[in-house]
Motif scaffolding. Structure first.
Motif, PDB file in Angstrom:
ATOM      1  N   TYR A  81     -63.002 103.512 -37.124  1.00 42.49           N
ATOM      2  CA  TYR A  81     -62.265 104.158 -38.190  1.00 42.49           C
ATOM      3  C   TYR A  81     -63.194 104.995 -39.045  1.00 42.49           C
TER       4      TYR A  81
ATOM      5  N   LYS B 173     -61.882 117.467 -36.555  1.00 38.50           N
ATOM      6  CA  LYS B 173     -62.830 116.353 -36.538  1.00 38.50           C
ATOM      7  C   LYS B 173     -62.992 115.760 -35.150  1.00 38.50           C
TER       8      LYS B 173
ATOM      9  N   VAL C  10     -48.080 110.056 -34.608  1.00 37.70           N
ATOM     10  CA  VAL C  10     -49.072 109.181 -35.232  1.00 37.70           C
ATOM     11  C   VAL C  10     -48.343 108.361 -36.292  1.00 37.70           C
TER      12      VAL C  10
ATOM     13  N   ILE D  92     -58.653 107.382 -41.071  1.00 37.53           N
ATOM     14  CA  ILE D  92     -58.160 107.382 -39.692  1.00 37.53           C
ATOM     15  C   ILE D  92     -58.508 106.060 -39.006  1.00 37.53           C
TER      16      ILE D  92
ATOM     17  N   TYR E  84     -60.542 114.651 -33.150  1.00 35.07           N
ATOM     18  CA  TYR E  84     -59.543 113.690 -32.693  1.00 35.07           C
ATOM     19  C   TYR E  84     -58.554 114.403 -31.815  1.00 35.07           C
ATOM     20  N   TYR E  85     -58.546 114.034 -30.569  1.00 33.50           N
ATOM     21  CA  TYR E  85     -57.681 114.716 -29.630  1.00 33.50           C
ATOM     22  C   TYR E  85     -56.281 114.130 -29.689  1.00 33.50           C
ATOM     23  N   ILE E  86     -55.346 114.977 -30.031  1.00 33.44           N
ATOM     24  CA  ILE E  86     -53.960 114.532 -30.072  1.00 33.44           C
ATOM     25  C   ILE E  86     -53.220 115.234 -28.950  1.00 33.44           C
TER      26      ILE E  86
ATOM     27  N   THR F  82     -60.881 102.900 -31.270  1.00 33.91           N
ATOM     28  CA  THR F  82     -62.324 102.888 -31.107  1.00 33.91           C
ATOM     29  C   THR F  82     -63.099 102.825 -32.417  1.00 33.91           C
TER      30      THR F  82
ATOM     31  N   LEU G 237     -53.730 106.084 -35.370  1.00 34.57           N
ATOM     32  CA  LEU G 237     -53.472 106.789 -34.124  1.00 34.57           C
ATOM     33  C   LEU G 237     -52.950 105.772 -33.131  1.00 34.57           C
TER      34      LEU G 237
ATOM     35  N   GLN H  48     -58.295 103.997 -35.447  1.00 44.57           N
ATOM     36  CA  GLN H  48     -58.053 104.227 -34.029  1.00 44.57           C
ATOM     37  C   GLN H  48     -58.591 103.056 -33.233  1.00 44.57           C
TER      38      GLN H  48
ATOM     39  N   LEU I 114     -57.033 116.685 -37.923  1.00 45.32           N
ATOM     40  CA  LEU I 114     -57.544 115.731 -36.946  1.00 45.32           C
ATOM     41  C   LEU I 114     -58.324 116.457 -35.852  1.00 45.32           C
TER      42      LEU I 114
END
Ligand code: B1M
Lengths: 500, 224
Positions: free
Chosen positions: A13, A31, A50, A7, A33-35, A11, A73, A9, A28
């Motif tokens: 990986y 873990k 994504v 992943i 990860y807000y989608i 901020t 992301l 992102q 996601l």
């Protein structure tokens, strides 16, 4: 069976594991990860997009994992460029015309066909709202990175024209299908497709051999408004839907540039410069009455091509470099350098006197060490490529100004359109001489203006009047026969400040 | 070597055209290649000595620096301009026969292609190497090259192409020239051109830069 999901992102990986057949959004979510998915994973809102490396953009709630994947992301910035609405966007009354009458839930599709990427915008023609944006890699890429290489495939080979045409049609088809799946729209409700692109891409989508564009005198087969029949092209959408190709100016000033110009507000008024730097580096100077346009053939250096560690603007590309601090797209480990990063790095080298004003370096500049095996660096040849590309753009600006009789002081705004232009740090661009210092406080980055133009053409049937008005006022300057070009080009190759 | 020849040489190496030229800043208000060459001739130094001990070696240094990527297009162009300024005084002696050129080099950008900056640099460097250069310009059709070959027997021919699409015209040109004049030597270059391509189309030499072409001409001229 478990698979690796890497992943990337903004901020940071990390790599996680996923079961065979599991849904990406769930994996996601577990873990943390807000989608964003307002429809709750129903597959109807299309907000949970994504990017999967090698697969393109997918809806995370619909995507099942059957192999190792790398997920990028989408940072907010990517989507904002594509959305491309800004304070200088022309305001037009919602007036979609005929296409809105073909169904009671009409949807229009605006397409911007670039040489590298294709962007799709789906617009609700009952209210003008943007429903979905999709980005696709131009599937013709295997036939060469630039338009000339693709045209070259077609010289004396009608089969190749057909093949390249079908590749574009396939992309349109699959993105329409994606939209239909994502939103539950019915095919018959898609009532218009409006297309902008460079002149070569418009020839390909129309199935017309673009070869004449590549040879002097570079005369395209058509530049006018073209209407194609969706059914004949094999698109099973509304039976009366038309595919409208917006008009171009010349072989190297396509409808992408013209629609982009037309998308700008009238109140911009006065004298302004407009540029969209891709492989061709089109530059336009617009006054209240006359407009001058040229294509500077800058080359693909700012798209990462011909640069030893260059890369497209995708996950892992160094996109910014400030005082030794590296930023990559999706914050993954640096993998290469994309255009905006390249400009930053060279600006940094100039400030630190690591490169002379003539472009000489003593040793390659190491940007990042990747383990023991690989370094990402800038070589002497990379600097030379950038010098040629930026000199071509700067020379184009010089020549338009000279031709029009205006000076830098008269220019009120300098509009930078396009993806590269949008991410570019304008201070760095001025430092390396891509843009003239004199226009420093006049720069305005507007994102994908071409796409905005295509969208506006769906929202208002009167948008075409703006386009025609621009076309009627524009003079195309062919730089190939311009006597000043060599002098202007050569005098802009060094990194010293610009001259008029 | 005479000091003035040494000076002409450095004016060319660093691109000092004439006294009025502000470039390079370090040589401001000094005489340039133009004035110094006149002075040298007035002092009775022979034109061929100025050419062979001053101008040609300076251009060779410039060409080699460019090949090593130490200097780039603008510096090479300034040097070429300084060389041209000096050449203005030497040219009359080519006509009178007091100075000689090494041979004739015909150059042009191939049909359909209008890029000429690289071709111009090559032409200037070859002229600076002591050759007579016939520059046919851009968009040159095979027939035009043939006319020049007839006009300058024993000449070398150089083709430049910058577009993937016009490389095809380069191939056609080489084929036509070789068919009609099998002994003519054809050199090719330009950003997309490679030595593989040269082999494929049957040209005699490929050089990525101007100096390579100069060297080839100098080593092959006796053979013609
Ligand atoms: C005989 O022996 C020899 C030996 C060595 C030889 C030799 C012969 N010839 C050259 N060499 C060698 O020595 C020189 C010194 O080292 C070198 O010469 P070069 O010519 O390589 O190098 C020069 C010193 C400097 N390099 C250059 O002058 C070329 C630079 C770039 C920016 C470029 C320029 C400047 C121009 N262009 Co054009 N242009 C691009 C170039 C992109 C780039 N970033 O490189 C390129 C070459 N152009 C391209 C294109 C597409 C076009 N251009 C066009 C027009 C122009 C301008 C008029 C704007 C201008 C040319 C002005 C002029 N009078 O020449 C158009 C066509 C014109 C035509 N039919 O020729 C147009 C078709 C489209 C357009 N956008 O307008 C691309 C070709 C792509 C491809 N796959 O083929 C391109 C790579 C840029 C791009 N868009 O990707 C060596 O190659």
């Amino acid at each position: 069976m478990k698979y690796k999901v890497e992943i990337l992102q903004d901020t940071g990986y990390e790599t996680i594991e996923a079961e065979e057949g599991s849904v990406l959004m769930d994996v996601l979510g577990e873990k943390g990860y807000y989608i964003y998915s307002p429809c709750g994973g129903e597959g109807t809102c299309g907000k949970c997009l994504v990017h999967i490396r090698g697969k393109g953009i997918v809806a995370a709630c619909r995507f099942k994992i059957h192999e190792d994947i790398t997920v990028i992301l989408q940072g907010e910035r990517e989507m904002s460029v594509l959305g491309a609405q800004h304070e200088y966007t022309a305001t037009m009354d919602f007036n979609p015309g005929q296409p809105a009458l073909l169904s009671d839930k009409p949807v229009g599709c605006a397409v911007d066909i670039g040489t590298t990427t294709i962007v799709y915008y789906f617009i609700d023609l009952t209210n003008g709202l943007l429903m979905r944006t999709y980005v696709d890699i131009n599937p013709q890429s295997n036939y060469g990175a630039d338009v000339i290489s693709r045209i070259n495939r077609c010289v004396g080979d009608a089969g190749a024209v057909k093949k390249l045409h079908l590749l574009l049609v396939e992309s349109v088809k699959s993105n329409i299908n994606r939209f239909i799946t994502d939103t539950g729209t019915e095919a018959k409700d898609i009532t218009a497709i409006n297309v902008v692109g460079n002149t070569t891409m418009l020839h390909f989508i129309a199935g017309v051999d673009p070869s004449p564009i590549a040879f002097s005198p570079f005369k395209p087969v058509f530049t006018d408004y073209r209407i194609l029949n969706a059914r004949e092209m094999g698109l099973r959408i509304n039976a009366e839907a038309k595919i409208n190709l917006l008009p171009s100016l010349s072989g190297y000033i396509g409808s992408d540039i013209i629609a982009g110009l037309a998308s700008l507000q009238d109140s911009l008024g006065g004298l302004f410069l407009y540029t969209d730097i891709g492989t061709n580096g089109e530059v336009v100077l617009s006054s209240e009455d006359r407009i001058w346009a040229c294509s500077t053939a800058a080359g693909p250096a700012f798209e990462g091509a011909n640069i030893s560690c260059g890369s497209l603007a995708a996950g892992g590309a160094i996109c910014s470099y400030k005082d030794g601090k590296i930023k990559t797209i999706a914050n993954s480990e640096p993998d290469g350098i994309c255009g905006s990063g390249l400009v930053d790095i060279i600006a940094h080298m100039l400030s630190g006197k690591l490169v002379s004003p003539e472009g000489k370096i003593n040793k390659p500049f190491v940007v990042y060490k990747k383990g023991k095996s690989r370094t990402i660096s800038i070589t002497q040849q990379d600097i030379r490529e950038v010098q040629l590309a930026k000199a071509a753009v700067a020379a184009g600006i010089n020549i338009l100004l000279r031709r029009s009789g205006y000076g830098y002081g008269d220019v009120e705004k300098f509009i930078i359109a396009g993806g590269f232009g949008n991410y570019l740090d304008t201070g760095s661009a001025i430092k390396i001489g891509l843009f003239p210092e004199q226009l420093n406080d006049k720069l305005l980055q507007v994102g994908n203006a071409a796409g905005t133009g295509a969208v506006l053409s769906l929202k208002s049937e009167y948008f075409i009047d703006r386009i025609n008005n621009i076309l009627s006022r524009t003079e195309y300057l062919e730089l190939s026969s311009n006597e000043d070009f060599m002098e202007k080009f050569v005098s802009n190759i060094n990194f010293k400040s610009q001259t008029t | 070597m005479d000091e003035i020849i040494q000076k002409i040489s450095s004016c060319i190496e660093y691109g000092k055209i004439n006294r009025a030229s502000p470039y390079p800043p370090g040589m401001k208000d000094q005489d340039g290649a133009y004035e110094l060459t006149r002075q040298a001739l007035d002092r009775g130094i022979s034109p061929s000595e100025i050419l062979e001990s001053g101008m040609i070696p300076a251009m060779e240094i410039v060409g080699n620096k460019f090949s090593r990527n130490e200097i780039f297009v603008p510096q090479m162009l300034m040097s070429a301009k300084a060389m041209n300024a000096a050449m203005e005084h030497i040219k009359p002696f080519f006509i009178s026969g007091e100075a000689k050129r090494k041979g004739v080099f015909v150059i042009g950008t191939v049909a359909g292609d209008l890029h000429d900056i690289g071709k111009n640099l090559v032409a200037m460097m070859i002229e600076g190497g002591g050759w007579e250069v016939i520059d046919l310009g851009v968009d040159v059709k095979p027939d035009k090259f043939k006319d020049s070959i007839r006009q300058y027997p024993g000449c070398f021919v150089g083709l430049s192409a910058l577009l993937t699409t016009t490389m095809e015209n380069m191939k056609i040109t080489v084929k036509e020239l070789k068919e009609q004049y099998p002994h003519i030597k054809v050199l090719i270059g330009g950003a997309p051109v490679t030595d593989d391509f040269r082999q494929k189309i049957g040209a005699d030499f490929y050089s990525p830069d101007p100096q390579g072409a100069v060297k080839y001409l100098n080593t092959n001229r006796v053979l013609q």
